[in-house]
Design a protein around this motif. Structure first.
Motif, PDB file in Angstrom:
ATOM      1  N   ILE A 181      43.339  36.657  37.522  1.00 18.73           N
ATOM      2  CA  ILE A 181      43.580  36.056  39.217  1.00 18.73           C
ATOM      3  C   ILE A 181      44.870  36.016  39.100  1.00 18.73           C
ATOM      4  CG2 ILE A 181      41.605  34.844  37.693  1.00 18.73           C
ATOM      5  CD1 ILE A 181      42.788  32.630  36.679  1.00 18.73           C
ATOM      6  N   GLY A 182      45.716  36.205  38.498  1.00 16.84           N
ATOM      7  CA  GLY A 182      47.372  37.091  38.916  1.00 16.84           C
ATOM      8  C   GLY A 182      48.055  35.899  38.657  1.00 16.84           C
ATOM      9  N   ASP A 183      47.689  35.036  36.923  1.00 15.26           N
ATOM     10  CA  ASP A 183      49.095  34.247  36.727  1.00 15.26           C
ATOM     11  C   ASP A 183      49.371  34.759  35.543  1.00 15.26           C
ATOM     12  OD1 ASP A 183      49.160  31.889  35.558  1.00 15.26           O
ATOM     13  OD2 ASP A 183      47.663  30.882  35.657  1.00 15.26           O
ATOM     14  N   ASP A 184      50.444  35.230  36.125  1.00 20.60           N
ATOM     15  CA  ASP A 184      51.201  36.280  35.012  1.00 20.60           C
ATOM     16  C   ASP A 184      52.201  35.173  34.075  1.00 20.60           C
ATOM     17  OD1 ASP A 184      50.277  38.450  36.729  1.00 20.60           O
ATOM     18  OD2 ASP A 184      52.493  38.353  37.921  1.00 20.60           O
ATOM     19  N   ASP A 185      52.194  34.240  34.386  1.00 24.74           N
ATOM     20  CA  ASP A 185      52.672  33.434  33.233  1.00 24.74           C
ATOM     21  C   ASP A 185      51.948  32.884  32.102  1.00 24.74           C
ATOM     22  OD1 ASP A 185      54.639  32.881  35.081  1.00 24.74           O
ATOM     23  OD2 ASP A 185      54.667  31.257  35.635  1.00 24.74           O
ATOM     24  N   ARG A 186      50.894  32.083  32.745  1.00 22.30           N
ATOM     25  CA  ARG A 186      49.936  32.197  31.362  1.00 22.30           C
ATOM     26  C   ARG A 186      48.795  33.729  30.764  1.00 22.30           C
ATOM     27  NH1 ARG A 186      43.956  29.427  31.984  1.00 22.30           N
ATOM     28  NH2 ARG A 186      43.307  29.574  30.198  1.00 22.30           N
TER      29      ARG A 186
ATOM     30  N   LEU B   7      34.096  50.287  40.039  1.00 27.17           N
ATOM     31  CA  LEU B   7      34.879  50.338  41.062  1.00 27.17           C
ATOM     32  C   LEU B   7      36.502  51.111  39.850  1.00 27.17           C
ATOM     33  CD1 LEU B   7      36.585  48.526  43.084  1.00 27.17           C
ATOM     34  CD2 LEU B   7      37.490  47.756  41.345  1.00 27.17           C
ATOM     35  N   ALA B   8      36.347  51.025  38.572  1.00 28.38           N
ATOM     36  CA  ALA B   8      37.340  51.670  38.124  1.00 28.38           C
ATOM     37  C   ALA B   8      36.399  53.448  38.335  1.00 28.38           C
ATOM     38  CB  ALA B   8      36.901  51.686  36.030  1.00 28.38           C
ATOM     39  N   PHE B   9      35.310  53.659  37.932  1.00 29.82           N
ATOM     40  CA  PHE B   9      35.128  55.435  38.506  1.00 29.82           C
ATOM     41  C   PHE B   9      35.528  55.562  39.631  1.00 29.82           C
ATOM     42  CE2 PHE B   9      31.141  58.146  38.629  1.00 29.82           C
ATOM     43  CZ  PHE B   9      31.496  59.281  38.101  1.00 29.82           C
ATOM     44  N   HIS B  10      34.683  55.243  40.799  1.00 28.81           N
ATOM     45  CA  HIS B  10      35.115  55.610  42.177  1.00 28.81           C
ATOM     46  C   HIS B  10      36.431  55.367  42.597  1.00 28.81           C
ATOM     47  CE1 HIS B  10      30.453  54.730  42.935  1.00 28.81           C
ATOM     48  NE2 HIS B  10      30.811  55.185  42.145  1.00 28.81           N
ATOM     49  N   GLY B  11      36.946  54.528  41.697  1.00 34.46           N
ATOM     50  CA  GLY B  11      38.676  54.532  41.995  1.00 34.46           C
ATOM     51  C   GLY B  11      39.573  55.453  41.396  1.00 34.46           C
TER      52      GLY B  11
ATOM     53  N   ARG C  71      44.981  40.231  43.932  1.00 32.57           N
ATOM     54  CA  ARG C  71      44.970  40.909  42.649  1.00 32.57           C
ATOM     55  C   ARG C  71      44.780  42.718  42.754  1.00 32.57           C
ATOM     56  NH1 ARG C  71      49.146  39.474  37.444  1.00 32.57           N
ATOM     57  NH2 ARG C  71      50.014  39.669  39.447  1.00 32.57           N
ATOM     58  N   VAL C  72      43.183  41.708  42.024  1.00 35.86           N
ATOM     59  CA  VAL C  72      42.230  43.326  42.286  1.00 35.86           C
ATOM     60  C   VAL C  72      42.191  43.748  43.269  1.00 35.86           C
ATOM     61  CG1 VAL C  72      39.884  44.101  42.095  1.00 35.86           C
ATOM     62  CG2 VAL C  72      41.207  41.556  40.821  1.00 35.86           C
ATOM     63  N   SER C  73      42.246  43.815  44.860  1.00 35.37           N
ATOM     64  CA  SER C  73      41.648  43.957  45.965  1.00 35.37           C
ATOM     65  C   SER C  73      43.690  45.148  45.698  1.00 35.37           C
ATOM     66  CB  SER C  73      41.912  43.831  47.400  1.00 35.37           C
ATOM     67  OG  SER C  73      40.465  43.131  47.189  1.00 35.37           O
ATOM     68  N   ASP C  74      44.965  44.468  46.069  1.00 38.36           N
ATOM     69  CA  ASP C  74      46.174  44.607  46.027  1.00 38.36           C
ATOM     70  C   ASP C  74      46.288  46.145  44.587  1.00 38.36           C
ATOM     71  OD1 ASP C  74      46.974  43.108  47.626  1.00 38.36           O
ATOM     72  OD2 ASP C  74      47.511  41.703  46.727  1.00 38.36           O
ATOM     73  N   ARG C  75      45.920  46.240  43.747  1.00 44.68           N
ATOM     74  CA  ARG C  75      45.661  46.833  42.352  1.00 44.68           C
ATOM     75  C   ARG C  75      45.444  48.692  42.996  1.00 44.68           C
ATOM     76  NH1 ARG C  75      45.642  43.543  36.392  1.00 44.68           N
ATOM     77  NH2 ARG C  75      48.415  43.316  36.931  1.00 44.68           N
TER      78      ARG C  75
ATOM     79  N   SER D 125      32.542  50.393  50.030  1.00 43.83           N
ATOM     80  CA  SER D 125      31.983  49.782  49.105  1.00 43.83           C
ATOM     81  C   SER D 125      32.794  49.473  47.490  1.00 43.83           C
ATOM     82  CB  SER D 125      30.903  50.562  48.169  1.00 43.83           C
ATOM     83  OG  SER D 125      30.847  51.373  47.617  1.00 43.83           O
ATOM     84  N   SER D 126      33.770  50.268  47.683  1.00 48.68           N
ATOM     85  CA  SER D 126      35.408  49.877  46.595  1.00 48.68           C
ATOM     86  C   SER D 126      35.627  48.483  46.701  1.00 48.68           C
ATOM     87  CB  SER D 126      35.867  50.905  46.351  1.00 48.68           C
ATOM     88  OG  SER D 126      34.794  51.822  45.596  1.00 48.68           O
ATOM     89  N   LEU D 127      36.295  48.454  47.833  1.00 55.65           N
ATOM     90  CA  LEU D 127      36.508  47.002  48.766  1.00 55.65           C
ATOM     91  C   LEU D 127      35.450  46.465  48.533  1.00 55.65           C
ATOM     92  CD1 LEU D 127      38.642  48.943  51.518  1.00 55.65           C
ATOM     93  CD2 LEU D 127      39.846  47.929  49.049  1.00 55.65           C
ATOM     94  N   GLU D 128      34.644  46.723  49.314  1.00 54.59           N
ATOM     95  CA  GLU D 128      33.892  45.088  49.294  1.00 54.59           C
ATOM     96  C   GLU D 128      33.868  44.598  47.501  1.00 54.59           C
ATOM     97  OE1 GLU D 128      30.946  42.187  50.231  1.00 54.59           O
ATOM     98  OE2 GLU D 128      31.890  43.158  50.820  1.00 54.59           O
ATOM     99  N   ILE D 129      33.758  45.385  46.624  1.00 56.50           N
ATOM    100  CA  ILE D 129      34.149  44.958  45.594  1.00 56.50           C
ATOM    101  C   ILE D 129      34.835  43.871  44.610  1.00 56.50           C
ATOM    102  CG2 ILE D 129      33.762  45.372  43.230  1.00 56.50           C
ATOM    103  CD1 ILE D 129      31.784  47.889  43.756  1.00 56.50           C
ATOM    104  N   ALA D 130      35.949  44.942  44.546  1.00 58.31           N
ATOM    105  CA  ALA D 130      37.544  44.314  45.538  1.00 58.31           C
ATOM    106  C   ALA D 130      37.469  42.476  45.805  1.00 58.31           C
ATOM    107  CB  ALA D 130      38.664  45.432  45.293  1.00 58.31           C
ATOM    108  N   ARG D 131      36.778  42.787  46.931  1.00 50.90           N
ATOM    109  CA  ARG D 131      37.242  41.349  47.592  1.00 50.90           C
ATOM    110  C   ARG D 131      36.017  40.588  47.112  1.00 50.90           C
ATOM    111  NH1 ARG D 131      33.807  38.389  50.544  1.00 50.90           N
ATOM    112  NH2 ARG D 131      32.464  39.713  50.430  1.00 50.90           N
ATOM    113  N   ARG D 132      34.761  40.719  46.178  1.00 51.22           N
ATOM    114  CA  ARG D 132      34.225  39.655  45.748  1.00 51.22           C
ATOM    115  C   ARG D 132      35.271  39.093  44.533  1.00 51.22           C
ATOM    116  NH1 ARG D 132      29.441  43.692  44.471  1.00 51.22           N
ATOM    117  NH2 ARG D 132      28.486  42.039  42.559  1.00 51.22           N
TER     118      ARG D 132
END
Length: 1007
Positions: free
Chosen positions: A145-150, A286-290, A345-349, A329-336
């Motif tokens: 979720i992008g909370d790098d400090d936590r 997402l990992a496989f299709h990436g 964060r998920v989409s950016d990575r 389809s992958s970007l749709e999963i990342a968007r979710r």
């Protein structure tokens, strides 16, 4: 609907646990849960839920475990006492899987995900478990979720918390710690953390499988290419076809795309095309299709966007079309995920991953891979990934360099003229200098002649005439000579060839006296005439005329040798490069006459002359040939020196086949050295790459990969060796029966080392089938025996017995292999009671052991009668006899143990034991064991100090057996006597540790 009984459900659960992972297993597990719930059997229902959770875990549907876990947790809350210690431990262990599944499921709201994490922490605290797994789960959720400090706080807390029996295994923890380091940009630290897993010191069900894939890009980024290559070859073998490891498969595909191995990536994709459809676990998808998207993008950049790709959901697609479908389809999963997490964060990575540039131009992998087809039309790469090219030289500069290279006979000339041709074609013809146009046409005619094109003569004639029109008679004379060579190559009539040779010499002699190239043109015509005349004389002599490879026969070779020697002497000062050619030909003539010692100095002189003439590339062929000849006359050091010189001088050679041959020659020589395997692998790997570039994958490429596999095997890299060999096996099988048998046996040996007995047995049997018709039965017999051993290891007893019996039959046909016969008979004896321990099986085992002893007795008698010279060594036969007695004693011990177990299981008053087994005389069998081992020990004693270990084994066996029947003192006395004898032996005779073992055994007997 039929209701399953408890017994049917239990049987179904047992079968399901042993079923292959995947949707079929999951569906069956779901049915069993419903059936258990339907009959109202609480314990069975809980067992079925646990089984379903495990089934989901090892598949691409791991996110579905949430529902059965929640139900199992409810069962625990209702009645904790119904869960024994192991059941409760399993339930809490599964909490960690569920935490991951929740984090990987975008449909679960973030508050719910955090709530599950809090619930996990609460329950672990109450149960007294360490917070270590909780903090790891928190770290990954915070990172997502992008909370790098936590995430960083959780990371430190994870490492600081104590390990307990709820902590992940060391291998999995190290995986996570390294993965976190990679996300923070520290590849070196990650690889340091992963080392114990990658080295096999820490393993589990999915490690090092996953880490071998995860480590690929960090290794590439750090330039550790050999490790990256090995991790891909090893790791893909482990992950291939495993549904729960699809993310790892994606990483292997991505690695191929970023290391210049796009065709290999396509092959891996094709092998897993069935898994391309949307997955239940969208994080895995997402990992496989990436990884697949990285490959598809790279293929599009290389001009393969319109090529067919694997189907998706049953619909055919081109590479570009599939890229767009998977990307959307992958970007749709990342968007979710982003919507759930409140960050991008998920989409950016994901976008950063699929837009990666190659990390290395080409990293040869060693495994065979079909070359990509030449694209119909290149597609320009996106501007963001375009790599600035160095400024191209102007046309005038390029022409000057090409003409200079042509005059120097430099290998780069062909490539330069090809580039010039492309540029000339792009210009209007009236803007092209006529001489330049003639030079381009000359190069194209030469290329056509080399390729044996049907219009080569026509092209050469046109070039000759054009040069004459332009007043370039020296170029026309060369074209005329090429016409003669083309005629000889295409099989023209001897008269026509001679006419063309005469015309070429006449054209050279007609050049102006002040023409600088006149002497070279005349010499070239003379050398060509010598070479071609030899061929024509052989042709005119008819089919009965000897060929060059027939040693000891002249067939006109003496005349050829005299002409070549005279030519070399005439031009050694003026034209040393042509004299070097003549000397190389002289060396080949000497070889054809079966005189390698005469050939060697000629080849050396040719190479030295070419180097001194400033043309080191011309020395390569002579040096490669010299290296091969030196190996044939068993002068390996000189052979290596010649091969290394060839490699050094090949630096400017542009021909892929030559580069490949040089490296394969050196690799083959190095492999025969005790310390040369590592360097041999390096050169064989590069040779395979060059053969592939030369479109010789199935020929030289296959031989290079065979050398590579043998080098890897010598280094103990059996997985790498097996993968390389299997990839090129179809090519190697086309190179004759002898090689087919050899490579299948080699592959069987590798698979045996990898503990894959079924696959090893298959290769041995296939090799035996090829050798079936050979006059010598030994190879087939040995292969059948090897297959039998592996079939036995795989517990395929009937098949093993059949293979052993076939091997025994073949060895008996040879009549000269008593040791092999005996070992097979002993193996058959051990197989006999494996399935049935009834009296007939034991009788058969004894019969086979007795037969083995009889074979040896007969062989020893024959040896004694026929030993020449007198006193010839019979110790191998005697050692086998002692071993046969020892193994018979061990079989008898197995019978006694089996009988005693049967007695214990039957219980008092139970009549289940067979009458024959109830009559076993255990005491008599024990006495026979003592007698057999004592005899074996005495025979080993006669064989001398080399068998002290065997002798100790026999004495220990006899001593412990005597203790079994209450004769402890006799056993101790027997062993003590041997110890005294060992102590009295001279220093250095008794192997290290043997005396200590004997004393320890005696102490145990007396305790």
């Amino acid at each position: 609907m039929t209701v399953l009984t408890r017994e049917e459900i239990e049987q179904g659960l047992a079968e399901n646990r042993n079923s292959p992972n995947g949707t079929a297993r999951n569906a069956h597990a779901e049915v069993l849960v419903g059936a258990a719930e339907a009959i109202g059997d609480g314990p069975l229902f809980r067992t079925a839920l646990d089984n379903l959770i495990n089934a989901y875990l090892w598949s691409a549907e791991s996110s579905k475990m949430l529902v059965p876990f929640a139900r199992l947790l409810q069962e625990y809350d209702k009645d904790p006492g119904a869960f024994d210690r192991w059941d409760a431990h399993s339930l809490f262990w599964q909490f960690k899987w569920v935490a991951t599944a929740i984090s990987d499921s975008p449909e679960i709201p973030l508050p719910s995900a955090v709530g599950w994490l809090d619930e996990m922490e609460r329950r672990y605290r109450i149960a007294g478990y360490s917070e270590r797994p909780v903090r790891e789960s928190e770290m990954w959720l915070a990172d997502a979720i992008g909370d790098d400090d936590r995430a960083e706080r959780a990371h430190r807390a994870w490492l600081a918390a104590e390990r307990d029996d709820m902590s992940d295994c060391h291998a999995c923890e190290l995986n996570g710690q390294g993965a976190y380091a990679v996300l923070r940009g520290d590849d070196a630290r990650a690889l340091e953390l992963w080392q114990p897993v990658l080295a096999g010191e820490r393993t589990c069900a999915e490690e090092p499988h996953r880490l071998l894939a995860t480590s690929l890009l960090p290794l590439l980024r750090l330039g550790r290419f050999d490790e990256a290559r090995s991790h891909h070859v090893r790791g893909y073998r482990m992950a291939r076809g495993n549904e729960s490891l699809l993310p790892s498969i994606g990483k292997h595909i991505e690695f191929c795309a970023l290391s210049g191995n796009e065709s290999r990536g396509l092959e891996i994709l094709a092998e897993h095309a069935a898994h391309m459809s949307p997955l239940v676990n969208v994080d895995d998808q997402l990992a496989f299709h990436g990884g697949i998207l990285v490959l598809l993008r790279r293929l599009t950049e290389l001009g393969h966007g319109r090529s067919p790709a694997v189907p998706y959901d049953g619909v055919p697609h081109t590479v570009s079309e599939l890229y767009e479908v998977l990307r959307a389809s992958s970007l749709e999963i990342a968007r979710r995920f982003d919507v759930r997490n409140g960050t991008t964060r998920v989409s950016d990575r994901f976008l950063a991953r699929i837009e990666r540039d190659p990390l290395v131009d080409v990293l040869p992998l060693g495994v065979r891979s079909s070359a990509l087809p030449r694209p119909a039309a290149a597609v320009t790469a996106p501007a963001a990934t375009a790599v600035p090219a160095a400024p191209a030289p102007g046309l005038e500069e390029l022409v000057e360099r090409a003409r200079q290279a042509r005059d120097q006979r430099h290998p780069a000339a062909d490539g330069l003229w090809a580039e010039i041709g492309v540029r000339v074609d792009a210009r209007p013809q009236d803007e092209v200098d006529p001489l330049l146009a003639a030079d381009v046409a000359d190069q194209r005619a030469l290329t056509a002649a080399r390729a044996g094109a049907g219009n080569a003569a026509e092209l050469l004639e046109a070039v000759r005439d054009r040069y004459l029109e332009l007043g370039r008679a020296e170029r026309a004379a060369l074209a005329q000579l090429r016409l003669a060579s083309e005629a000889a190559q295409s099989g023209a009539e001897p008269r026509r060839i001679r006419e063309l040779l005469a015309a070429a010499l006449k054209a050279a002699e007609a050049l102006d006296a002040d023409e600088p190239l006149r002497g070279r043109r005349i010499a070239l015509a003379e050398l060509s005439s010598i070479r071609v005349e030899s061929y024509l004389r052989s042709l005119e002599a008819g089919p009965d005329h000897g060929h060059l490879h027939e040693p000891g026969q002249d067939h006109g070779h003496g005349e050829l040798a005299a002409e070549l020697a005279a030519f070399a002497a005439s031009y050694e000062e003026a034209l040393p490069d042509l004299a070097a050619e003549a000397e190389e030909m002289l060396g080949r003539v000497a070889l054809s006459q079966g005189d390698p010692e005469r050939a060697l100095p000629l080849l050396a002189a040719s190479a030295a002359r070419a180097v001194s003439a400033g043309m080191p590339w011309q020395a390569v062929d002579a040096l490669v040939l010299r290296a091969g000849v030196l190996m044939s006359v068993e002068r390996p050091e000189e052979a290596q020196e010649a091969a290394r010189s060839a490699l050094e001088h090949s630096a400017q050679v542009t021909e892929a086949e030559t580069q490949a041959v040089v490296r394969l020659t050196l690799a083959d020589i190095l492999l025969r050295r005790a310390d040369g395997a590592a360097e041999a692998a390096e050169h064989a790997l590069t040779a395979a790459h060059w053969f592939d570039q030369a479109d010789l994958t199935a020929d030289g490429g296959a031989q290079a990969r065979l050398v590579l596999a043998r080098a890897y095997a010598r280094e103990g890299r059996h997985t790498d060796a097996a993968e390389v060999l299997q990839s090129t096996l179809p090519d190697l099988l086309e190179h004759g029966e002898g090689q087919a048998v050899s490579v299948r046996e080699f592959l069987g040996d590798l698979l045996r080392q990898l503990n894959d007995p079924r696959a090893a047995a298959e290769q041995y049997l296939l090799a035996a089938e090829v050798a079936k018709g050979w006059e010598d039965a030994h190879p087939q017999a040995a292969l059948a025996q090897a297959a039998a051993e592996q079939l036995s290891a795989a517990r395929l007893d009937q098949e093993a017995t059949a293979a052993y019996e076939r091997s025994l039959e073949l060895f008996r046909v040879t009549g000269d292999a008593p040791v092999a016969e005996v070992r097979i008979l002993r193996s058959l004896a051990w197989l006999a009671p494996r399935e049935s321990t009834g009296a007939p099986a034991w009788a058969r085992a004894r019969e086979l052991m007795d037969e083995a002893g009889a074979v040896l007795e007969a062989a020893l008698a024959e040896h004694a009668a026929n030993a020449e010279p007198a006193g010839a060594d019979a110790s191998p036969l005697r050692a086998e006899l002692a071993q046969t007695w020892l193994q018979l004693a061990q079989v008898l011990d197995w019978r006694v143990t089996s009988h005693e177990q049967s007695e214990d299981e039957s219980g008092d008053g139970d009549e289940s034991a067979s009458a024959s087994e109830s009559e076993v005389d255990v005491h008599a069998l024990r006495l026979e064991e003592i007698d057999l081992t004592a005899r074996a020990g005495e025979l080993y004693a006669e064989l001398g100090p080399n068998h002290l270990g065997d002798r100790l084994q026999c004495v220990q066996y006899a001593a412990w057996t005597e203790q079994e029947i209450g004769r402890e003192d006799e056993g101790a006395t027997r062993l003590a006597a041997l110890i005294e004898e060992l102590r009295a032996m001279p220093e250095g005779v008794v192997p290290d540790g043997l005396l200590e073992r004997a004393q320890s055994s005696l102490d145990s007997l007396r305790s």
